[in-house]
Structures are given as C-alpha cells and as structure tokens.
Design a protein around this motif. Structure first.
Motif, PDB file in Angstrom:
ATOM      1  N   VAL A  59       0.739  -1.061   0.356  1.00 15.59           N
ATOM      2  CA  VAL A  59       0.032   0.106  -0.180  1.00 15.59           C
ATOM      3  C   VAL A  59       1.002   1.278   0.702  1.00 15.59           C
ATOM      4  O   VAL A  59       1.628   1.412   1.071  1.00 15.59           O
ATOM      5  N   VAL A  60       0.681   1.816  -1.490  1.00 15.11           N
ATOM      6  CA  VAL A  60       1.515   3.650  -1.249  1.00 15.11           C
ATOM      7  C   VAL A  60       0.445   4.360  -1.264  1.00 15.11           C
ATOM      8  O   VAL A  60      -0.317   4.180  -1.852  1.00 15.11           O
ATOM      9  N   GLY A  61       1.011   5.218  -0.600  1.00 13.31           N
ATOM     10  CA  GLY A  61       0.450   6.923  -0.934  1.00 13.31           C
ATOM     11  C   GLY A  61       1.556   7.674  -1.518  1.00 13.31           C
ATOM     12  O   GLY A  61       2.618   7.674  -1.755  1.00 13.31           O
ATOM     13  N   LEU A  62       1.028   8.591  -2.252  1.00  8.24           N
ATOM     14  CA  LEU A  62       1.532   9.212  -3.112  1.00  8.24           C
ATOM     15  C   LEU A  62       0.374  10.976  -3.092  1.00  8.24           C
ATOM     16  O   LEU A  62      -0.181  11.162  -3.655  1.00  8.24           O
ATOM     17  N   VAL A  63       2.014  11.569  -2.569  1.00  5.52           N
ATOM     18  CA  VAL A  63       0.691  12.931  -2.014  1.00  5.52           C
ATOM     19  C   VAL A  63       1.935  13.976  -2.540  1.00  5.52           C
ATOM     20  O   VAL A  63       2.458  13.588  -4.010  1.00  5.52           O
ATOM     21  N   GLY A  64       1.206  15.262  -2.824  1.00  2.54           N
ATOM     22  CA  GLY A  64       2.190  16.762  -3.463  1.00  2.54           C
ATOM     23  C   GLY A  64       1.264  17.832  -3.516  1.00  2.54           C
ATOM     24  O   GLY A  64      -0.494  17.887  -3.550  1.00  2.54           O
ATOM     25  N   GLU A  65       1.718  18.711  -2.928  1.00  2.60           N
ATOM     26  CA  GLU A  65       1.136  20.262  -3.233  1.00  2.60           C
ATOM     27  C   GLU A  65       0.434  20.082  -4.586  1.00  2.60           C
ATOM     28  O   GLU A  65       0.349  19.801  -5.837  1.00  2.60           O
ATOM     29  N   ASN A  66      -0.613  21.087  -4.636  1.00  4.57           N
ATOM     30  CA  ASN A  66      -1.484  21.261  -5.766  1.00  4.57           C
ATOM     31  C   ASN A  66      -0.973  20.968  -7.647  1.00  4.57           C
ATOM     32  O   ASN A  66       0.157  22.205  -6.614  1.00  4.57           O
ATOM     33  N   GLY A  67      -0.960  20.096  -8.162  1.00  3.70           N
ATOM     34  CA  GLY A  67      -0.696  20.673  -9.389  1.00  3.70           C
ATOM     35  C   GLY A  67       1.113  19.941  -9.732  1.00  3.70           C
ATOM     36  O   GLY A  67       1.463  20.668 -10.483  1.00  3.70           O
ATOM     37  N   SER A  68       1.000  19.314  -8.730  1.00  3.72           N
ATOM     38  CA  SER A  68       2.685  18.499  -8.007  1.00  3.72           C
ATOM     39  C   SER A  68       2.531  17.637  -9.153  1.00  3.72           C
ATOM     40  O   SER A  68       3.287  17.202  -9.556  1.00  3.72           O
ATOM     41  N   GLY A  69       1.277  17.524 -10.154  1.00  2.00           N
ATOM     42  CA  GLY A  69       1.613  16.031 -11.050  1.00  2.00           C
ATOM     43  C   GLY A  69       0.636  14.948 -10.861  1.00  2.00           C
ATOM     44  O   GLY A  69       0.443  14.055 -11.334  1.00  2.00           O
ATOM     45  N   LYS A  70      -0.092  14.633  -9.623  1.00  2.00           N
ATOM     46  CA  LYS A  70      -0.103  13.318  -8.935  1.00  2.00           C
ATOM     47  C   LYS A  70      -1.617  12.979 -10.502  1.00  2.00           C
ATOM     48  O   LYS A  70      -1.526  11.367 -10.035  1.00  2.00           O
TER      49      LYS A  70
END
Length: 230
Positions: A59-70
C-alpha cells in the motif's frame, strides 16, 4: 524497491527489468501541457522523469502540492493520458477510482454494477456476490435502486470506489478515494484495503495529505516533476 526519480530529462531511464513481485513500474515519465502565456503558447512541464513502482501486497501513498502532477501521473498509469516520454509496465488486472466519479446520472447503483460487471467480463454469479459484498462493506445497500444524480456526495463516492473494487483487481489506483467519507466509512475503507493487501493485492492512493502514515508501506512525494520516497 524505492520509488525515487533519478532520471534527467535528456537521458530517460530504461524500463525496469522484470520482477515477479512488481505489479507496476513507471520509469522516466515526462508530461508537459501547452498553456497560453503572452505572447505565445508555451509548454509547461508537469512531470520531469518521475519513477514509481508498486510491489505485490503493498500500500503506497502518493502526495504532493496542488499542481504537482499527482492526477496526471495517475491518468498516465491507467492509460487515460499519454506520456510524452517514459514507460509504464503493468502486471495483472487494474481497478481505477478517479477523483471525479465517472457515472451515468440516470443509472441506479445496481445498473452501474451491471454495466461495469459486463465490461469486466464477470459472470452473473460472481457479479451478484461481489455487488452484495460491496454494498455491505461500504454500507449503501439501501441506495441500490437510487439513480446516481440523486445520491449524496458521500454515497456517490462509495459507488465510485465500489466500481473500482468490483472485480477484485490485482492493482487498485485510487485518486482521493475517501473525500466526502464520514468517519465510519473511512474506517470501512481501510478495512477493505487491509483485506486486499493480505491477499497480495496492491494499492496506490493519491491524496493531498496523509493523515495515517502507519497504514502505508511507503509514502511517495511528487515534487518538481519527480517522485521521491520518504
């Protein structure tokens, strides 16, 4: 395997070698969008050599700021968007829960499950069993005959998630899956994730932030167009 991005834009990394434990491997993914900026359109890079892997039962979480490309990366992984460069390797079946539910307003929850079950080529018996289990596990059986355009935001999110879970895929890619869930449904969601991980299924969850880090095997952050394990 670490999901780090160490690839320069001018030397994309080769695809990762086959590994029976790896269900997903994205290598050197680049994506840019054309945006109008005076005095002429310009290419705005979003992903600049992002690498990401998903092992069996992880189980992996992918996070980032708005507009980071998630969401851009997620759409590339499921084949909804073409990358400008890089490779994506998938092993096994795939379930995708987009951030914005893709449903038909005039169809009921039951009719959605019938439609998606046909697309997944599920037998009638398997579809019936899976649908009843999801209604019970997510707690929205009473809305089985309710049209999508009459569902609350939280119940619509349950349907959106249920459609991805329906065929019990090897890989689940979930983009903000629990937005709009109440606390009880949030707990049920993690119960479903734990059950699937125990059976060797893998889950990638995109979110603006991770509240329960202990529930994840790894957290990957998108930053400056690349993915970094933390």
């Amino acid at each position: 395997m670490s999901a780090t991005a160490q690839t320069s834009a001018d030397r994309p990394a080769p695809p990762l070698p086959p590994d029976p434990a790896r269900l997903l491997a994205a290598t050197g993914v680049h994506k840019a969008y054309q945006r109008w900026r005076w005095p002429r359109p310009r290419r705005v890079p979003v992903l600049m050599g992002a690498d990401l892997s998903l092992e069996r039962g992880e189980v992996v979480g992918l996070v980032g700021e708005n507009g980071s490309g998630k969401t851009t990366l997620m759409r590339i992984l499921v084949g909804d968007l073409a990358a400008d460069a890089g490779t994506v390797q998938l092993t096994g079946t795939l379930g995708y829960c987009p951030q914005q539910p893709v449903v038909y307003p005039r169809l009921t929850c039951d009719e959605h499950f019938e439609l998606f079950g046909g697309a997944y080529r599920m037998t009638a018996a398997r579809l019936h069993e899976a649908r009843l289990a999801l209604y019970e596990e997510l707690g929205f059986e009473r809305f089985a005959a309710t049209r999508a355009d009459q569902l609350s935001g939280g119940t619509l999110a349950k349907l959106n998630l249920g459609l991805a879970l329906l065929p019990d895929p090897d890989i689940l890619l979930l983009d903000e899956p629990y937005a709009g869930f109440d606390w009880d449904t949030y707990q049920k969601f993690w119960g479903l994730v734990a059950q699937r991980r125990a059976r060797g299924r893998s889950v990638l969850i995109v979110s603006h932030f991770i509240a329960d880090q202990q529930r994840f095997d790894r957290i990957v952050t998108l930053r400056e167009g690349r993915a970094w394990s933390v």
